[in-house]
Design a protein around this motif. Structure first.
Motif, PDB file in Angstrom:
ATOM      1  N   LEU A   1      -5.546   2.991  -7.058  1.00  0.00           N
ATOM      2  CA  LEU A   1      -6.107   2.709  -5.742  1.00  0.00           C
ATOM      3  C   LEU A   1      -6.928   3.889  -5.255  1.00  0.00           C
ATOM      4  CD1 LEU A   1      -2.851   1.383  -4.002  1.00  0.00           C
ATOM      5  CD2 LEU A   1      -4.561   0.029  -5.217  1.00  0.00           C
TER       6      LEU A   1
ATOM      7  N   TYR B   1      -5.441   4.836   7.673  1.00  0.00           N
ATOM      8  CA  TYR B   1      -5.821   4.954   6.267  1.00  0.00           C
ATOM      9  C   TYR B   1      -6.030   3.561   5.683  1.00  0.00           C
ATOM     10  CZ  TYR B   1      -0.908   3.960   4.971  1.00  0.00           C
ATOM     11  OH  TYR B   1       0.334   3.393   4.806  1.00  0.00           O
ATOM     12  N   ASN B   2      -6.929   3.493   4.703  1.00  0.00           N
ATOM     13  CA  ASN B   2      -7.252   2.233   4.030  1.00  0.00           C
ATOM     14  C   ASN B   2      -7.111   2.420   2.523  1.00  0.00           C
ATOM     15  OD1 ASN B   2      -8.105   0.765   6.417  1.00  0.00           O
ATOM     16  ND2 ASN B   2      -9.938   2.056   6.414  1.00  0.00           N
ATOM     17  N   ALA B   3      -6.539   1.430   1.869  1.00  0.00           N
ATOM     18  CA  ALA B   3      -6.376   1.465   0.411  1.00  0.00           C
ATOM     19  C   ALA B   3      -7.094   0.277  -0.201  1.00  0.00           C
ATOM     20  CB  ALA B   3      -4.891   1.425   0.042  1.00  0.00           C
ATOM     21  N   LYS B   4      -7.765   0.528  -1.323  1.00  0.00           N
ATOM     22  CA  LYS B   4      -8.439  -0.553  -2.043  1.00  0.00           C
ATOM     23  C   LYS B   4      -8.370  -0.268  -3.540  1.00  0.00           C
ATOM     24  CE  LYS B   4     -13.074   1.501  -1.892  1.00  0.00           C
ATOM     25  NZ  LYS B   4     -14.483   1.298  -1.502  1.00  0.00           N
TER      26      LYS B   4
ATOM     27  N   ILE C   1       1.521   9.168   2.715  1.00  0.00           N
ATOM     28  CA  ILE C   1       0.138   9.550   3.007  1.00  0.00           C
ATOM     29  C   ILE C   1       0.112  10.795   3.888  1.00  0.00           C
ATOM     30  CG2 ILE C   1      -1.933   8.863   4.261  1.00  0.00           C
ATOM     31  CD1 ILE C   1      -1.676   7.589   1.498  1.00  0.00           C
TER      32      ILE C   1
ATOM     33  N   ILE D   1      -0.292  10.905  -6.011  1.00  0.00           N
ATOM     34  CA  ILE D   1      -1.479  10.957  -5.155  1.00  0.00           C
ATOM     35  C   ILE D   1      -2.299  12.177  -5.560  1.00  0.00           C
ATOM     36  CG2 ILE D   1      -2.365  11.116  -2.798  1.00  0.00           C
ATOM     37  CD1 ILE D   1       0.125   9.745  -1.811  1.00  0.00           C
TER      38      ILE D   1
ATOM     39  N   PRO E   1       0.845  -1.187   0.000  1.00  0.00           N
ATOM     40  CA  PRO E   1       0.000   0.000   0.000  1.00  0.00           C
ATOM     41  C   PRO E   1       0.884   1.241   0.000  1.00  0.00           C
ATOM     42  CG  PRO E   1       0.104  -0.942   2.200  1.00  0.00           C
ATOM     43  CD  PRO E   1       0.845  -1.892   1.293  1.00  0.00           C
TER      44      PRO E   1
ATOM     45  N   VAL F   1      -7.787   5.618  -1.702  1.00  0.00           N
ATOM     46  CA  VAL F   1      -7.264   5.621  -0.340  1.00  0.00           C
ATOM     47  C   VAL F   1      -8.094   6.583   0.503  1.00  0.00           C
ATOM     48  CG1 VAL F   1      -5.268   6.059   1.129  1.00  0.00           C
ATOM     49  CG2 VAL F   1      -4.941   5.081  -1.152  1.00  0.00           C
TER      50      VAL F   1
ATOM     51  N   VAL G   1      -4.850   7.145  -6.025  1.00  0.00           N
ATOM     52  CA  VAL G   1      -3.408   6.896  -6.053  1.00  0.00           C
ATOM     53  C   VAL G   1      -3.040   6.055  -7.267  1.00  0.00           C
ATOM     54  CG1 VAL G   1      -1.448   5.904  -4.809  1.00  0.00           C
ATOM     55  CG2 VAL G   1      -3.287   7.044  -3.539  1.00  0.00           C
TER      56      VAL G   1
END
Length: 442
Positions: A45, A28-31, A10, A136, A4, A47, A64
Protein backbone atom coordinates in the motif's frame (compact mmCIF):
# COMPACT_ATOMS: atom_id res chain seq x y z
CA UNK A 1 -8.56 -3.44 1.22
CA UNK A 2 -9.97 -5.22 4.27
CA UNK A 3 -8.14 -3.25 6.96
CA UNK A 4 -6.06 -0.13 6.39
CA UNK A 5 -3.07 0.40 8.70
CA UNK A 6 -4.29 1.26 12.19
CA UNK A 7 -4.24 4.87 13.35
CA UNK A 8 -1.88 4.19 16.25
CA UNK A 9 0.57 2.46 13.90
CA UNK A 10 0.50 5.43 11.51
CA UNK A 11 1.08 7.84 14.40
CA UNK A 12 4.03 5.75 15.60
CA UNK A 13 5.54 5.72 12.10
CA UNK A 14 5.06 9.47 11.73
CA UNK A 15 6.73 10.04 15.10
CA UNK A 16 9.76 8.01 13.99
CA UNK A 17 9.85 9.78 10.64
CA UNK A 18 9.67 13.27 12.15
CA UNK A 19 11.87 12.47 15.12
CA UNK A 20 9.37 14.08 17.47
CA UNK A 21 5.96 13.50 19.00
CA UNK A 22 5.17 17.20 18.80
CA UNK A 23 2.73 16.98 15.90
CA UNK A 24 -0.96 16.41 15.24
CA UNK A 25 -2.39 13.87 12.82
CA UNK A 26 -4.84 15.47 10.42
CA UNK A 27 -5.75 12.38 8.37
CA UNK A 28 -4.25 9.59 6.27
CA UNK A 29 -5.23 7.76 3.09
CA UNK A 30 -4.16 4.29 1.94
CA UNK A 31 -4.34 2.91 -1.58
CA UNK A 32 -2.85 -0.10 -3.41
CA UNK A 33 0.55 0.49 -4.98
CA UNK A 34 -0.78 -0.68 -8.33
CA UNK A 35 -3.78 -2.31 -9.95
CA UNK A 36 -1.38 -5.02 -11.12
CA UNK A 37 0.18 -7.86 -9.16
CA UNK A 38 3.47 -6.58 -7.71
CA UNK A 39 4.52 -9.62 -5.72
CA UNK A 40 3.50 -12.87 -4.09
CA UNK A 41 4.53 -12.14 -0.53
CA UNK A 42 2.12 -9.51 0.75
CA UNK A 43 -0.19 -6.57 0.14
CA UNK A 44 1.59 -3.36 -0.78
CA UNK A 45 0.00 0.00 0.00
CA UNK A 46 0.92 3.64 -0.47
CA UNK A 47 -0.12 5.71 2.52
CA UNK A 48 -0.22 9.51 2.56
CA UNK A 49 -0.21 10.94 6.07
CA UNK A 50 -1.09 14.59 6.65
CA UNK A 51 0.18 16.11 9.89
CA UNK A 52 0.49 19.54 11.51
CA UNK A 53 3.98 20.44 12.72
CA UNK A 54 4.59 23.83 14.32
CA UNK A 55 1.45 25.20 12.73
CA UNK A 56 2.32 24.00 9.24
CA UNK A 57 0.63 21.21 7.29
CA UNK A 58 2.95 18.50 5.99
CA UNK A 59 2.45 15.30 3.98
CA UNK A 60 4.44 12.16 4.78
CA UNK A 61 4.55 9.35 2.23
CA UNK A 62 4.90 5.73 3.35
CA UNK A 63 5.14 2.37 1.59
CA UNK A 64 3.34 -0.26 3.69
CA UNK A 65 3.69 -4.04 3.48
CA UNK A 66 0.96 -6.18 5.04
CA UNK A 67 0.09 -9.86 5.08
CA UNK A 68 -2.50 -11.14 2.58
CA UNK A 69 -5.84 -12.12 4.04
CA UNK A 70 -5.95 -15.64 2.57
CA UNK A 71 -5.46 -18.08 5.45
CA UNK A 72 -3.44 -20.59 3.41
CA UNK A 73 -1.26 -17.83 2.00
CA UNK A 74 -0.61 -16.44 5.48
CA UNK A 75 0.29 -19.91 6.72
CA UNK A 76 2.80 -20.27 3.88
CA UNK A 77 4.43 -16.94 4.76
CA UNK A 78 4.44 -17.85 8.45
CA UNK A 79 6.13 -21.21 7.76
CA UNK A 80 8.94 -19.53 5.84
CA UNK A 81 9.04 -16.54 8.23
CA UNK A 82 9.12 -14.05 5.37
CA UNK A 83 7.76 -11.11 7.33
CA UNK A 84 9.67 -12.11 10.46
CA UNK A 85 12.90 -12.11 8.47
CA UNK A 86 12.38 -8.62 7.11
CA UNK A 87 11.36 -7.34 10.51
CA UNK A 88 14.43 -9.02 12.04
CA UNK A 89 16.59 -7.35 9.43
CA UNK A 90 15.35 -3.88 10.31
CA UNK A 91 15.29 -4.46 14.06
CA UNK A 92 18.48 -6.51 14.49
CA UNK A 93 20.81 -6.16 11.52
CA UNK A 94 20.16 -2.71 10.10
CA UNK A 95 21.28 -0.75 13.22
CA UNK A 96 24.50 -2.79 13.44
CA UNK A 97 25.24 -2.54 9.72
CA UNK A 98 24.55 1.20 9.61
CA UNK A 99 26.83 1.82 12.58
CA UNK A 100 29.69 -0.04 10.89
CA UNK A 101 29.44 1.46 7.41
CA UNK A 102 31.14 4.79 6.71
CA UNK A 103 28.74 7.68 6.13
CA UNK A 104 29.78 8.02 2.49
CA UNK A 105 28.68 4.42 1.86
CA UNK A 106 25.23 4.12 3.50
CA UNK A 107 23.27 0.89 3.54
CA UNK A 108 21.41 0.81 0.18
CA UNK A 109 17.89 0.14 1.47
CA UNK A 110 14.75 2.18 2.22
CA UNK A 111 14.41 3.50 5.76
CA UNK A 112 11.96 1.67 8.02
CA UNK A 113 9.80 3.65 10.43
CA UNK A 114 7.61 1.02 12.07
CA UNK A 115 7.16 -2.73 12.33
CA UNK A 116 4.64 -4.86 14.15
CA UNK A 117 4.35 -8.60 14.71
CA UNK A 118 6.49 -11.57 13.84
CA UNK A 119 9.34 -10.96 16.24
CA UNK A 120 9.05 -14.05 18.39
CA UNK A 121 8.31 -17.72 17.93
CA UNK A 122 8.41 -19.84 14.80
CA UNK A 123 4.88 -19.17 13.63
CA UNK A 124 3.20 -16.01 12.49
CA UNK A 125 0.05 -14.53 14.03
CA UNK A 126 -3.34 -16.19 13.61
CA UNK A 127 -4.95 -15.61 10.23
CA UNK A 128 -7.42 -13.08 11.59
CA UNK A 129 -5.11 -11.40 14.08
CA UNK A 130 -5.96 -7.77 14.78
CA UNK A 131 -2.26 -7.02 15.14
CA UNK A 132 -1.24 -8.34 11.76
CA UNK A 133 2.40 -8.27 10.69
CA UNK A 134 3.23 -5.01 8.99
CA UNK A 135 6.23 -2.99 7.88
CA UNK A 136 6.07 0.76 7.23
CA UNK A 137 8.86 2.08 5.02
CA UNK A 138 9.73 5.33 3.31
CA UNK A 139 8.31 5.75 -0.18
CA UNK A 140 11.60 6.02 -2.08
CA UNK A 141 9.81 6.65 -5.37
CA UNK A 142 9.47 10.25 -4.18
CA UNK A 143 13.27 10.47 -4.25
CA UNK A 144 13.32 9.46 -7.89
CA UNK A 145 13.89 5.71 -7.46
CA UNK A 146 12.02 3.53 -9.96
CA UNK A 147 11.80 -0.14 -10.92
CA UNK A 148 12.75 -1.02 -14.47
CA UNK A 149 10.76 -3.22 -16.85
CA UNK A 150 11.29 -6.78 -15.62
CA UNK A 151 11.17 -8.14 -19.17
CA UNK A 152 14.21 -6.16 -20.36
CA UNK A 153 17.60 -7.53 -19.25
CA UNK A 154 19.90 -4.94 -17.71
CA UNK A 155 22.64 -3.27 -19.70
CA UNK A 156 26.24 -2.90 -18.52
CA UNK A 157 25.72 0.53 -16.98
CA UNK A 158 22.84 -0.64 -14.78
CA UNK A 159 24.58 -3.92 -13.94
CA UNK A 160 27.66 -2.03 -12.71
CA UNK A 161 25.45 0.03 -10.42
CA UNK A 162 23.87 -3.14 -9.01
CA UNK A 163 27.23 -4.81 -8.38
CA UNK A 164 28.39 -1.75 -6.44
CA UNK A 165 25.10 -1.67 -4.55
CA UNK A 166 25.36 -5.35 -3.55
CA UNK A 167 28.95 -4.68 -2.46
CA UNK A 168 27.73 -1.90 -0.15
CA UNK A 169 25.17 -4.28 1.32
CA UNK A 170 27.74 -7.06 1.82
CA UNK A 171 30.46 -4.74 3.16
CA UNK A 172 28.80 -4.49 6.55
CA UNK A 173 29.19 -8.26 7.04
CA UNK A 174 32.94 -8.00 6.41
CA UNK A 175 33.17 -5.13 8.89
CA UNK A 176 30.97 -7.01 11.35
CA UNK A 177 33.31 -9.98 11.10
CA UNK A 178 36.40 -7.93 11.84
CA UNK A 179 34.66 -6.37 14.87
CA UNK A 180 33.65 -9.72 16.38
CA UNK A 181 35.55 -12.11 18.63
CA UNK A 182 34.75 -14.74 16.01
CA UNK A 183 37.16 -12.99 13.66
CA UNK A 184 39.98 -15.12 15.06
CA UNK A 185 38.39 -18.28 13.69
CA UNK A 186 39.97 -19.88 10.61
CA UNK A 187 36.53 -19.99 8.99
CA UNK A 188 33.17 -18.38 9.62
CA UNK A 189 30.85 -21.27 8.83
CA UNK A 190 29.40 -21.33 12.35
CA UNK A 191 29.35 -17.57 12.79
CA UNK A 192 25.59 -17.72 12.25
CA UNK A 193 25.15 -19.25 15.70
CA UNK A 194 26.25 -16.01 17.34
CA UNK A 195 25.04 -13.22 15.09
CA UNK A 196 23.14 -14.31 12.00
CA UNK A 197 20.63 -16.84 13.31
CA UNK A 198 17.60 -14.75 12.15
CA UNK A 199 18.94 -15.19 8.61
CA UNK A 200 18.80 -18.98 8.69
CA UNK A 201 17.69 -20.43 5.35
CA UNK A 202 14.00 -21.34 5.52
CA UNK A 203 12.97 -21.63 1.88
CA UNK A 204 15.59 -23.60 -0.08
CA UNK A 205 15.93 -26.57 2.25
CA UNK A 206 16.00 -30.35 1.86
CA UNK A 207 13.15 -30.84 4.34
CA UNK A 208 10.62 -32.73 2.23
CA UNK A 209 7.61 -31.32 4.07
CA UNK A 210 8.65 -27.69 3.57
CA UNK A 211 6.94 -25.48 1.01
CA UNK A 212 10.30 -24.52 -0.44
CA UNK A 213 11.21 -28.14 -1.14
CA UNK A 214 7.79 -28.79 -2.69
CA UNK A 215 8.19 -25.68 -4.88
CA UNK A 216 11.58 -26.93 -6.07
CA UNK A 217 10.15 -30.33 -6.97
CA UNK A 218 7.25 -28.68 -8.82
CA UNK A 219 9.81 -26.54 -10.63
CA UNK A 220 11.62 -29.68 -11.78
CA UNK A 221 8.33 -30.91 -13.29
CA UNK A 222 7.72 -27.53 -14.91
CA UNK A 223 11.22 -27.56 -16.41
CA UNK A 224 10.80 -31.00 -17.95
CA UNK A 225 7.34 -30.14 -19.35
CA UNK A 226 8.44 -26.80 -20.76
CA UNK A 227 11.61 -28.26 -22.30
CA UNK A 228 9.51 -30.95 -23.98
CA UNK A 229 7.27 -28.24 -25.42
CA UNK A 230 10.13 -26.03 -26.64
CA UNK A 231 12.13 -28.88 -28.22
CA UNK A 232 9.70 -31.80 -28.75
CA UNK A 233 11.92 -33.50 -31.33
CA UNK A 234 14.65 -34.01 -28.70
CA UNK A 235 12.86 -34.04 -25.35
CA UNK A 236 9.20 -34.75 -26.09
CA UNK A 237 9.08 -38.43 -25.14
CA UNK A 238 7.87 -39.50 -21.68
CA UNK A 239 11.23 -41.15 -21.10
CA UNK A 240 13.16 -37.95 -21.82
CA UNK A 241 10.79 -35.83 -19.76
CA UNK A 242 11.25 -38.12 -16.76
CA UNK A 243 15.02 -38.11 -17.20
CA UNK A 244 15.10 -34.32 -17.21
CA UNK A 245 12.82 -34.12 -14.18
CA UNK A 246 15.01 -36.48 -12.16
CA UNK A 247 18.24 -34.80 -13.19
CA UNK A 248 16.90 -31.33 -12.36
CA UNK A 249 15.68 -32.65 -8.99
CA UNK A 250 19.25 -33.75 -8.30
CA UNK A 251 20.43 -30.24 -9.14
CA UNK A 252 17.98 -28.77 -6.65
CA UNK A 253 19.37 -31.15 -4.04
CA UNK A 254 22.82 -29.68 -4.62
CA UNK A 255 21.40 -26.18 -4.50
CA UNK A 256 19.94 -26.78 -1.03
CA UNK A 257 23.50 -27.36 0.16
CA UNK A 258 24.96 -24.39 -1.74
CA UNK A 259 22.63 -21.96 0.06
CA UNK A 260 23.97 -23.01 3.46
CA UNK A 261 26.94 -21.26 5.13
CA UNK A 262 30.18 -22.34 3.50
CA UNK A 263 33.30 -23.62 5.21
CA UNK A 264 35.38 -22.69 2.16
CA UNK A 265 34.13 -19.25 1.12
CA UNK A 266 33.42 -16.14 3.14
CA UNK A 267 29.80 -15.87 4.26
CA UNK A 268 27.83 -12.64 4.45
CA UNK A 269 24.31 -11.54 5.16
CA UNK A 270 22.87 -11.91 1.65
CA UNK A 271 19.85 -9.99 0.43
CA UNK A 272 18.67 -13.32 -0.98
CA UNK A 273 16.36 -12.03 -3.72
CA UNK A 274 18.26 -9.57 -5.92
CA UNK A 275 16.41 -9.36 -9.22
CA UNK A 276 15.07 -6.45 -11.25
CA UNK A 277 11.81 -5.95 -9.34
CA UNK A 278 13.72 -5.74 -6.06
CA UNK A 279 16.15 -3.10 -7.35
CA UNK A 280 15.15 0.56 -7.60
CA UNK A 281 17.33 2.83 -9.72
CA UNK A 282 17.77 6.58 -9.53
CA UNK A 283 18.92 8.44 -12.65
CA UNK A 284 20.80 11.72 -12.78
CA UNK A 285 18.58 14.76 -12.95
CA UNK A 286 20.88 17.08 -14.85
CA UNK A 287 18.98 19.05 -17.50
CA UNK A 288 20.10 18.78 -21.08
CA UNK A 289 21.91 15.49 -20.53
CA UNK A 290 20.93 11.94 -21.25
CA UNK A 291 19.61 10.22 -18.14
CA UNK A 292 22.00 7.69 -16.66
CA UNK A 293 21.70 5.54 -13.54
CA UNK A 294 23.67 6.94 -10.61
CA UNK A 295 22.43 4.92 -7.66
CA UNK A 296 20.27 1.96 -6.65
CA UNK A 297 18.50 0.60 -3.59
CA UNK A 298 17.67 -2.99 -2.69
CA UNK A 299 14.11 -3.59 -1.50
CA UNK A 300 12.19 -6.60 -0.12
CA UNK A 301 14.41 -8.22 2.51
CA UNK A 302 12.21 -11.22 3.19
CA UNK A 303 14.70 -13.81 1.92
CA UNK A 304 17.86 -12.77 3.75
CA UNK A 305 20.27 -15.65 4.23
CA UNK A 306 23.77 -16.18 5.60
CA UNK A 307 25.73 -17.61 2.69
CA UNK A 308 28.68 -16.97 0.33
CA UNK A 309 28.58 -13.66 -1.55
CA UNK A 310 28.33 -15.59 -4.83
CA UNK A 311 24.72 -16.52 -4.00
CA UNK A 312 23.50 -12.92 -4.33
CA UNK A 313 25.66 -12.25 -7.39
CA UNK A 314 24.60 -15.41 -9.22
CA UNK A 315 20.90 -14.89 -8.54
CA UNK A 316 21.10 -11.30 -9.79
CA UNK A 317 23.06 -12.12 -12.93
CA UNK A 318 20.98 -15.16 -13.96
CA UNK A 319 17.61 -13.47 -13.43
CA UNK A 320 18.39 -9.97 -14.67
CA UNK A 321 20.92 -10.32 -17.53
CA UNK A 322 21.36 -12.48 -20.61
CA UNK A 323 23.77 -15.36 -21.00
CA UNK A 324 25.84 -13.57 -23.65
CA UNK A 325 26.02 -10.51 -21.42
CA UNK A 326 27.43 -12.63 -18.60
CA UNK A 327 29.94 -14.27 -20.90
CA UNK A 328 31.14 -10.88 -22.15
CA UNK A 329 31.10 -8.91 -18.89
CA UNK A 330 31.36 -11.24 -15.88
CA UNK A 331 35.02 -10.56 -15.08
CA UNK A 332 34.54 -6.80 -15.31
CA UNK A 333 31.48 -6.92 -13.07
CA UNK A 334 33.25 -9.07 -10.45
CA UNK A 335 36.15 -6.63 -10.45
CA UNK A 336 33.66 -3.75 -10.00
CA UNK A 337 32.08 -5.54 -7.04
CA UNK A 338 35.42 -6.38 -5.42
CA UNK A 339 36.80 -2.87 -5.94
CA UNK A 340 33.77 -1.32 -4.25
CA UNK A 341 34.10 -3.74 -1.35
CA UNK A 342 37.76 -2.78 -0.99
CA UNK A 343 36.87 0.92 -0.98
CA UNK A 344 34.66 0.32 2.05
CA UNK A 345 36.37 -2.50 3.92
CA UNK A 346 39.98 -1.74 3.00
CA UNK A 347 41.84 -3.60 0.27
CA UNK A 348 44.28 -5.36 2.63
CA UNK A 349 41.53 -6.52 4.98
CA UNK A 350 39.34 -7.64 2.09
CA UNK A 351 42.10 -9.64 0.40
CA UNK A 352 42.72 -11.51 3.66
CA UNK A 353 39.07 -12.56 3.79
CA UNK A 354 38.17 -12.83 0.10
CA UNK A 355 40.64 -12.03 -2.67
CA UNK A 356 39.39 -11.33 -6.18
CA UNK A 357 40.73 -14.73 -7.22
CA UNK A 358 38.78 -16.41 -4.42
CA UNK A 359 35.64 -14.56 -5.44
CA UNK A 360 35.99 -15.73 -9.05
CA UNK A 361 36.66 -19.27 -7.84
CA UNK A 362 33.46 -19.24 -5.76
CA UNK A 363 31.44 -17.95 -8.71
CA UNK A 364 32.68 -20.86 -10.80
CA UNK A 365 32.33 -23.56 -8.16
CA UNK A 366 28.89 -22.42 -7.02
CA UNK A 367 27.73 -21.47 -10.52
CA UNK A 368 25.10 -24.23 -10.56
CA UNK A 369 23.07 -22.08 -8.18
CA UNK A 370 22.52 -19.42 -10.84
CA UNK A 371 21.60 -21.93 -13.55
CA UNK A 372 19.11 -23.77 -11.37
CA UNK A 373 17.54 -20.75 -9.71
CA UNK A 374 16.86 -19.20 -13.12
CA UNK A 375 14.68 -22.19 -14.06
CA UNK A 376 12.72 -21.66 -10.86
CA UNK A 377 12.47 -17.88 -10.81
CA UNK A 378 12.00 -16.84 -14.42
CA UNK A 379 8.69 -18.67 -15.05
CA UNK A 380 7.19 -16.71 -12.13
CA UNK A 381 8.83 -13.31 -12.19
CA UNK A 382 8.30 -12.85 -15.95
CA UNK A 383 4.73 -14.19 -15.94
CA UNK A 384 2.15 -12.32 -18.02
CA UNK A 385 -1.19 -11.51 -16.41
CA UNK A 386 -3.19 -11.89 -19.60
CA UNK A 387 -1.98 -15.47 -19.99
CA UNK A 388 -2.78 -16.63 -16.48
CA UNK A 389 -6.24 -15.74 -15.13
CA UNK A 390 -4.91 -16.53 -11.67
CA UNK A 391 -3.09 -13.17 -11.80
CA UNK A 392 -6.16 -10.97 -11.57
CA UNK A 393 -5.52 -7.36 -12.53
CA UNK A 394 -7.10 -4.95 -10.08
CA UNK A 395 -6.85 -7.33 -7.15
CA UNK A 396 -5.44 -5.91 -3.95
CA UNK A 397 -4.40 -9.39 -2.87
CA UNK A 398 -1.34 -11.20 -4.23
CA UNK A 399 -2.01 -14.66 -5.67
CA UNK A 400 -1.78 -17.48 -3.16
CA UNK A 401 1.71 -18.82 -3.76
CA UNK A 402 0.83 -22.32 -2.54
CA UNK A 403 -1.96 -22.67 -5.09
CA UNK A 404 -0.10 -20.85 -7.83
CA UNK A 405 3.33 -22.44 -7.58
CA UNK A 406 3.12 -26.01 -6.33
CA UNK A 407 2.13 -27.61 -9.62
CA UNK A 408 3.49 -28.39 -13.05
CA UNK A 409 3.31 -25.04 -14.85
CA UNK A 410 4.84 -26.21 -18.14
CA UNK A 411 1.74 -25.32 -20.17
CA UNK A 412 1.70 -21.82 -18.67
CA UNK A 413 5.37 -21.36 -19.55
CA UNK A 414 4.64 -22.26 -23.16
CA UNK A 415 1.58 -19.99 -23.25
CA UNK A 416 3.64 -17.10 -21.89
CA UNK A 417 6.33 -17.81 -24.49
CA UNK A 418 3.73 -17.67 -27.24
CA UNK A 419 2.48 -14.32 -25.95
CA UNK A 420 5.87 -12.67 -25.44
CA UNK A 421 9.08 -13.00 -27.43
CA UNK A 422 11.05 -11.51 -24.51
CA UNK A 423 9.70 -14.23 -22.22
CA UNK A 424 10.38 -16.96 -24.78
CA UNK A 425 14.00 -15.96 -25.32
CA UNK A 426 14.74 -15.66 -21.60
CA UNK A 427 13.17 -19.02 -20.71
CA UNK A 428 14.66 -20.97 -23.59
CA UNK A 429 18.08 -19.56 -22.73
CA UNK A 430 17.76 -20.61 -19.08
CA UNK A 431 16.58 -24.10 -19.98
CA UNK A 432 19.31 -24.56 -22.56
CA UNK A 433 21.94 -23.61 -20.01
CA UNK A 434 20.79 -26.19 -17.46
CA UNK A 435 20.48 -28.85 -20.18
CA UNK A 436 24.06 -28.14 -21.25
CA UNK A 437 25.17 -28.46 -17.64
CA UNK A 438 23.47 -31.86 -17.50
CA UNK A 439 25.05 -32.79 -20.84
CA UNK A 440 21.59 -33.36 -22.33
CA UNK A 441 21.65 -30.57 -24.89
CA UNK A 442 21.65 -31.74 -28.47
Amino acid sequence: MDEPPRKDHIIAAAKNFLGTSDFQLDHYNAKPVSDKIVGFMGKHLLVTVTVWVEGKKQDILFFVKMLPTSESHRSFLAELRYFQKEIAFYEVFEPIMTSLLPSEHPLPIPSCYFTVGGRSGDAGPPAKSEDTEMIILEDVSKKGYVIRDKMIPLDLEHARIVMRTIARFHAASFLMKSNSPSARRPDNANYMDEVFLPAKEMFLTKERTSSGYQWAMATAKTTSSAVAGFWPEHFGSDEKKEEIRQRVKECWGKLFQITQPSEKYFNVLCHGDVWVNNIMFRDNAMSGKEKKPVDALLVDLQLIRFAPVAIDLLLFLHTSTTRKFRQDNLNELLEEYHKQLGNIVGKKELDELMSLEKLKESMSELGLFGKVIATGYLPFILNIEEVDPFLKAGSQEPPDFMTFALRDRGEKVLANAKASEHYKVRLMEAYQEILEHLKLWK
